[in-house]
Design an enzyme around this catalytic site. Structure first.
Site, PDB file in Angstrom:
ATOM      1  N   ASP A   7       0.846  -1.194   0.000  1.00  0.00           N
ATOM      2  CA  ASP A   7       0.000   0.000   0.000  1.00  0.00           C
ATOM      3  C   ASP A   7       0.890   1.257   0.000  1.00  0.00           C
ATOM      4  O   ASP A   7       2.102   1.174   0.179  1.00  0.00           O
ATOM      5  CB  ASP A   7      -0.958  -0.036   1.207  1.00  0.00           C
ATOM      6  CG  ASP A   7      -2.197   0.820   0.980  1.00  0.00           C
ATOM      7  OD1 ASP A   7      -2.197   1.649   0.053  1.00  0.00           O
ATOM      8  OD2 ASP A   7      -3.177   0.668   1.739  1.00  0.00           O
ATOM      9  N   GLU A  45     -10.237   6.973   4.932  1.00  0.00           N
ATOM     10  CA  GLU A  45      -9.123   6.451   5.743  1.00  0.00           C
ATOM     11  C   GLU A  45      -9.127   7.056   7.150  1.00  0.00           C
ATOM     12  O   GLU A  45     -10.176   7.264   7.740  1.00  0.00           O
ATOM     13  CB  GLU A  45      -7.798   6.665   5.000  1.00  0.00           C
ATOM     14  CG  GLU A  45      -7.806   5.940   3.636  1.00  0.00           C
ATOM     15  CD  GLU A  45      -6.446   5.861   2.986  1.00  0.00           C
ATOM     16  OE1 GLU A  45      -5.479   5.550   3.667  1.00  0.00           O
ATOM     17  OE2 GLU A  45      -6.369   6.079   1.758  1.00  0.00           O
TER      18      GLU A  45
END
Ligand code: BGC
Ligand code: BGC
Length: 800
Positions: free
Chosen positions: A296, A495
Site C-alpha cells: 500500500d 481512511e
C-alpha cells in the site's frame, strides 16, 4: 512468537488458473532478455502525481496508479478523455524499445471502489457497507461487471477493489469500505465481485472482454485493529486472524483474483508489509495465491528498519510490487544498488517479476495494443449509461434498512412533502469518501452530471403523482407540508480522517435532530433518512422521527430511496424494504454499552407499525474526539494550549481568557466573531517578533498525515499585515518553517500549508510539541478562527 503465523493451521486453496507451458516459456524468455534495471523497474509502481511517461520510458516501471488525489495533467477532476489519453501516453512509453529493452507494457491501477469512482459522470454505487445490507451476491457480480466496463472506457486495467475488510470496530474510518462485520457475509460477496470485475478465472486475455484485474485488500486484518485505529495494530490471536479476517481470501483465490494489496496495519506488533510468515507463508504458499502482491501507499516505510526510500524487507517478505507513489525513484535506486551488491536474492527478484509478468500475460497486455485501441475504450456513453445506473438504483433500494415505522411510510405521493437537512440535495455527501477526490470533499452537484440527489429522487416521485416537494435545508416552510423527510448524517471522509473516538456524529452534524423535533412538535409526520458509513448513536432522531431509514452512502442514484419511501396512488408500497443491518447498531456511544439492533435487523412493510419505547439519550457532544481539530470556537482543543511568545523562550504567555496581554504589553489578544460569537482570537502586535503557537501536552506524531498529503489548515483574517511571516512546526529536537504571505483580507480565509513542506524544512513530524507556530515580524493585526488538519484549503501557499 508474536506476529509470526503458522501456515499449516490455515486452510489450503487451489488457484484456479493453471500455468500454461506456452505462457511460461514466453515469460522465461522475456525474463532472460531483461536487464537487472528492467527487472527492478517492474517491481515499482509510481503515482501519477509524481511520474511522467518519460520516467516510465527511462526506468521501465511496471505500473502506475492514480491515488485519490491524483489525476491526469495534475487535475483530480480531469474529464474522461484525458484519462484515456494519459493511458495511451504511459502505455506507449512503456513499450518503447528504441533504446533497447523488452518494453513490458505498463499496468494502470485505480481505486474504482464503488464504481469507476474517480471519473466525472461514472455510475457511483453504494459503498460496500450498504451493499452488505442487501445480502445479494448476484447484484454484487453485476456491479463488478458494470464497474469493469466503465474502467475500460478510460483505459485503465486494474482496480484496487474489492476491499474485503471485516470491520470489527466501527470507530474505524474505513469501516464503510467493508461489506459487513460478519466474515461469512463478506466471504459470500468476494467471489462474486472478483468474477464480475475479472470474468471467470482463465488464462485468456481479459482485455479482449469487458474486464479488468481486481485486488482484494488489505491483507490482513485491516478491519481488526485495536480500537478501530486506521493503520493500527491488531493484537488478536492467529485463530481470529484466520477465521475472521482471512475467510474472504478463500473465495477471492478460488476466483483467481489477480492481485492482493497488503495492509498498512500490523498484527501483534509487526507490520503486515514486512511479515513474511503471512505474505509468503500463508498467502502465497499455503493459500496458493497465484497473482502478484502489491504493497500500500508508502506502507513499506512503516516496516521496522525501513524508510519510505529504502525497504528491502518488503521484497523479502513477499511483496512483488512496491506502491511507491512519490518515492519510486529512491526505492528503485535502492533496490537496484542492493541487487548489484548481491545483498538482495536474485531468485526473489526473478520470482516477483515472473508473478507480475504472469498477470500481465493473463490480462492480455502483450497483445492488447494501446489503451485507446481496445474494446470499450472511448465509448464515453457507457459512463453512467442508463442500464448501469439502473443496477446502482437497484442496489440503493436493496441497501436501505428500515429501523422504525409508525405508519408514515410509504409516503403518499399526491401530497405536499417537505425535504429538509443539509444532505438532502448533495450528491457528494451521499457518495462519501473515495468519490472524485480522496476525501470526497471539494466537489458539488455540478460534478455529478446525470446523478440524482435524494431530494431530486423524492421530488420526481411525488411530482409524477401530482404532489409537490419543497427543499428546505433548515426545515422552515411557508405552507404547511403533509409530511417531511429529514436527511442527516455523516459528511465524507476517507481512511484515518474518519477515525473517531466514539460511535457518534460530530457535534455540528446533529442540528437536524432539532429540525426533526420542531417538525414533530408541529404535528408533521417526519421520516429521518440517515447518510452514514457506519452504525452510530442517534437515539434522539430515532425517538423523535416517525420513521427511520438508514441509507448508508448510496452514491449517484439517490432515486432508489424515493422508490422505496414513496408509495403508489393507492397508498401501497412500490418497492419493499429488504435490507438488513450488516453490523450491529449501538445502544449508546460505544459498542461495549450494548446493542440496540442486532446484526440482521431490518423491518419491511409487512411488519406491524412500530410500538415505540423511548430510547435512553446521552450527551454525546464531547465524545467525537476529532484529533484533527486543534483550535476552534475560540479555544484550543482538549490537551492543547494557545501561547503567544516572543524572541526568547522565557517570553511566553499562555492565553486562557480574553482580553489578555502578552510580550510585556506588546501584544493584545481579544475575541472576534467567526462562525459563532467570539469564535476566533484576534492578535494585535505593536511590532517586533511575535509568534502565536499551539502546544500539545505530549509530542504529536503526524507522520501518517504527512505521507498522505494532508494540509495544516489555518483559517484567518488579516487587518494589518506584518512585514514578514512564517508558518512552522517545532519538535523536541527539530523545527521547520516556511515563508507565509499574509495579505490583508476582508474575510476569513482558509490557508492550507503542506505538512510535507514543514517536513522538508526540517520538522520531525513524529515528535512535534508545537505543531502550529505562526511567526510575525513587525506590527500586525490578525485573527485565527480555526487550526486543524484536513484537505479543503481555499489557498495553498507554495513551499518556499
Ligand atoms: C492519496 C490517496 C492515498 C492516501 C494515502 C493520498 O494523498 O491521494 O490515494 O490513499 O494519500 O494515505
Ligand atoms: C489505501 C488503499 C488505496 C491506495 C491507493 C492507500 O492509502 O489504503 O486502499 O488503494 O491508497 O490510493
Amino acid at each position: 512468537m508474536a506476529g509470526v503465523a503458522n501456515p499449516e493451521i490455515w486452510p489450503a486453496y487451489d488457484y484456479p488458473v493453471p500455468l500454461q507451458p506456452d505462457d511460461e516459456a514466453r515469460i522465461a524468455e522475456l525474463l532472460a532478455r531483461m536487464t537487472l534495471e528492467e527487472k527492478i523497474g517492474q517491481l515499482v509502481q509510481a503515482d501519477l502525481c509524481c511520474v511522467t511517461p518519460e520516467d516510465v520510458r527511462a526506468y521501465n516501471l511496471g505500473s502506475i496508479l492514480v491515488g485519490g488525489n491524483s489525476g491526469p495533467n495534475g487535475n483530480d477532476l480531469s474529464p474522461a478523455p484525458d484519462w484515456l489519453k494519459a493511458a495511451d501516453d504511459f502505455y506507449e512509453a512503456s513499450v518503447d524499445t528504441t533504446d533497447g529493452g523488452v518494453g513490458v507494457p505498463i499496468v494502470w491501477g485505480t481505486d474504482a471502489v464503488h464504481g469507476h469512482s474517480n471519473i466525472i459522470g461514472a455510475t457511483i454505487f453504494p459503498h460496500n457497507i450498504g451493499l452488505g445490507a442487501a445480502r445479494d451476491p448476484a447484484l454484487i457480480e453485476k456491479i463488478g461487471e458494470v464497474t469493469a466496463k466503465e474502467i475500460r472506457v478510460t483505459g485503465q486495467e486494474w482496480t484496487f477493489a474489492p476491499t474485503v475488510a471485516v470491520p470489527q470496530d466501527f470507530r474505524w474510518g474505513r469501516a464503510y469500505e467493508g461489506y459487513s462485520s460478519d466474515p461469512e457475509l463478506v466471504a459470500s460477496y468476494v467471489g462474486a465481485m472478483v468474477r464480475g470485475l475479472q470474468g471467470p478465472p482463465s488464462n485468456d486475455n481479459l482485455l479482449a472482454g469487458p474486464y479488468v484485474i481486481a485486488s482484494t485488500k488489505h491483507f490482513l486484518a485491516d478491519g481488526g485493529t485495536d480500537n478501530g485505529v486506521d493503520q493500527g495494530d491488531s493484537s488478536i490471536s492467529e485463530e481470529e486472524l484466520r477465521d475472521i479476517h482471512g475467510l474472504p481470501y478463500g473465495p477471492a483465490i478460488a476466483e483467481g483474483v489477480s492481485t492482493v494489496m497488503i495492509s498498512f496495519s500490523s498484527w501483534q506488533g509487526k507490520k503486515m508489509t514486512g511479515n513474511k510468515s503471512l505474505v509468503t507463508g500463508v498467502l502465497k504458499d499455503r493459500m496458493d495465491f497465484g497473482g502478484f502482491v502489491v504493497s500500500d501507499w508508502n506502507a513499506h516505510g512503516q516496516v521496522a528498519g525501513c524508510t519510505n526510500e529504502s525497504c528491502p524487507q518488503a521484497l523479502t517478505a513477499g511483496i512483488d510490487m512496491y506502491m511507491a507513489p512519490d518515492t519510486w525513484k529512491p526505492i528503485y535506486e535502492d533496490l537496484l544498488a542492493r541487487a548489484r551488491a548481491g545483498t538482495l536474492p536474485m531468485a526473489r527478484i526473478d520470482d516477483a517479476v515472473t508473478q507480475i509478468l504472469r498477470v500481465k500475460g493473463r490480462l492480455g497486455l502483450f497483445e492488447a495494443g494501446k489503451p485507446s485501441d481496445r474494446p470499450y475504450s472511448g465509448e464515453y456513453e457507457l459512463l453512467g449509461a442508463p442500464e448501469h445506473r439502473e443496477v446502482a438504483r437497484d442496489a440503493v433500494r436493496k441497501s436501505l434498512v428500515l429501523l422504525k415505522n409508525s405508519g408514515v411510510l410509504p409516503l403518499a405521493p399526491g401530497g405536499r412533502l417537505l425535504v429538509a437537512g443539509q444532505g438532502a440535495d448533495d450528491i457528494a455527501r451521499q457518495s462519501g469518501g473515495w468519490t472524485l477526490t480522496w476525501q470526497g470533499t471539494g466537489v458539488d452537484n455540478s460534478h455529478f452530471p446525470g446523478a440524482t440527489s435524494i431530494f431530486g429522487g423524492l421530488s420526481q416521485a411525488v411530482e409524477a403523482a401530482g404532489g409537490s416537494a419543497e427543499l428546505s435545508p433548515d426545515g422552515s416552510f411557508t405552507t404547511r407540508p403533509d409530511a417531511a423527510v429529514v436527511v442527516f448524517g455523516e459528511t465524507p471522509y476517507a481512511e484515518f480522517q474518519g477515525d473517531r473516538a466514539a460511535l457518534v456524529l460530530d457535534p455540528e452534524l446533529t442540528t437536524p435532530f432539532e429540525t426533526i423535533e420542531k417538525l414533530k412538535a408541529q404535528g408533521i409526520p417526519v421520516v429521518a433518512v440517515m447518510i452514514t458509513g457506519r452504525p452510530l448513536y442517534v437515539n434522539p432522531a430515532l425517538n423523535d422521527a416517525d420513521a427511520f431509514v438508514v441509507a448508508w452512502l448510496p452514491g449517484s442514484e439517490g432515486g432508489g430511496i424515493a422508490d422505496v419511501l414513496v408509495g403508489d396512488r393507492q397508498g401501497n408500497p412500490r418497492y419493499d424494504f429488504t435490507g438488513t443491518l450488516p453490523a450491529a447498531w449501538p445502544l449508546a456511544t460505544l459498542m461495549s454499552d450494548g446493542t440496540l439492533y442486532d446484526y440482521g435487523y431490518g423491518l419491511s412493510y409487512a411488519d406491524p407499525v412500530s410500538q415505540w419505547a423511548e430510547l435512553p439519550e446521552v450527551d454525546a457532544s464531547t465524545l467525537a474526539g476529532d484529533s484533527r481539530l486543534w483550535f476552534s470556537a475560540g479555544s484550543p482543543a482538549a490537551r492543547w494550549s494557545l501561547l503567544v511568545a516572543g524572541e526568547s523562550t522565557g517570553d511566553q504567555t499562555r492565553i486562557t481568557t480574553v482580553p489578555a496581554e502578552a510580550l510585556g504589553g506588546r501584544a493584545r489578544v481579544t475575541a472576534e466573531n467567526y462562525l459563532v460569537q467570539e469564535g476566533a482570537r484576534r492578535f494585535a502586535i505593536d511590532g517586533g517578533m511575535a509568534s502565536v503557537q499551539l502546544r500539545n501536552f505530549e509530542p504529536v506524531n503526524i507522520d501518517r498525515e504527512t505521507n498522505a498529503d494532508i494540509l495544516l489548515l489555518v483559517t484567518m483574517k488579516v487587518w494589518d499585515a506584518p512585514d514578514n511571516a512564517r508558518i512552522g512546526a517545532i519538535g523536541q529536537d527539530s523545527r521547520g518553517f516556511a515563508d507565509f504571505a499574509m495579505p490583508e483580507t476582508p474575510d476569513f480565509v482558509r490557508y492550507g500549508i503542506s505538512l510535507k513542506c514543514l517536513r522538508s524544512k526540517g520538522a520531525d513530524v513524529t515528535t512535534l510539541t508545537q505543531p502550529f507556530v505562526l511567526q510575525t515580524q513587525g506590527a500586525a493585526d490578525f485573527a485565527i478562527g480555526e487550526v486543524r488538519l484536513g484537505t479543503d484549503a481555499e489557498v495553498t501557499p507554495p513551499c518556499d
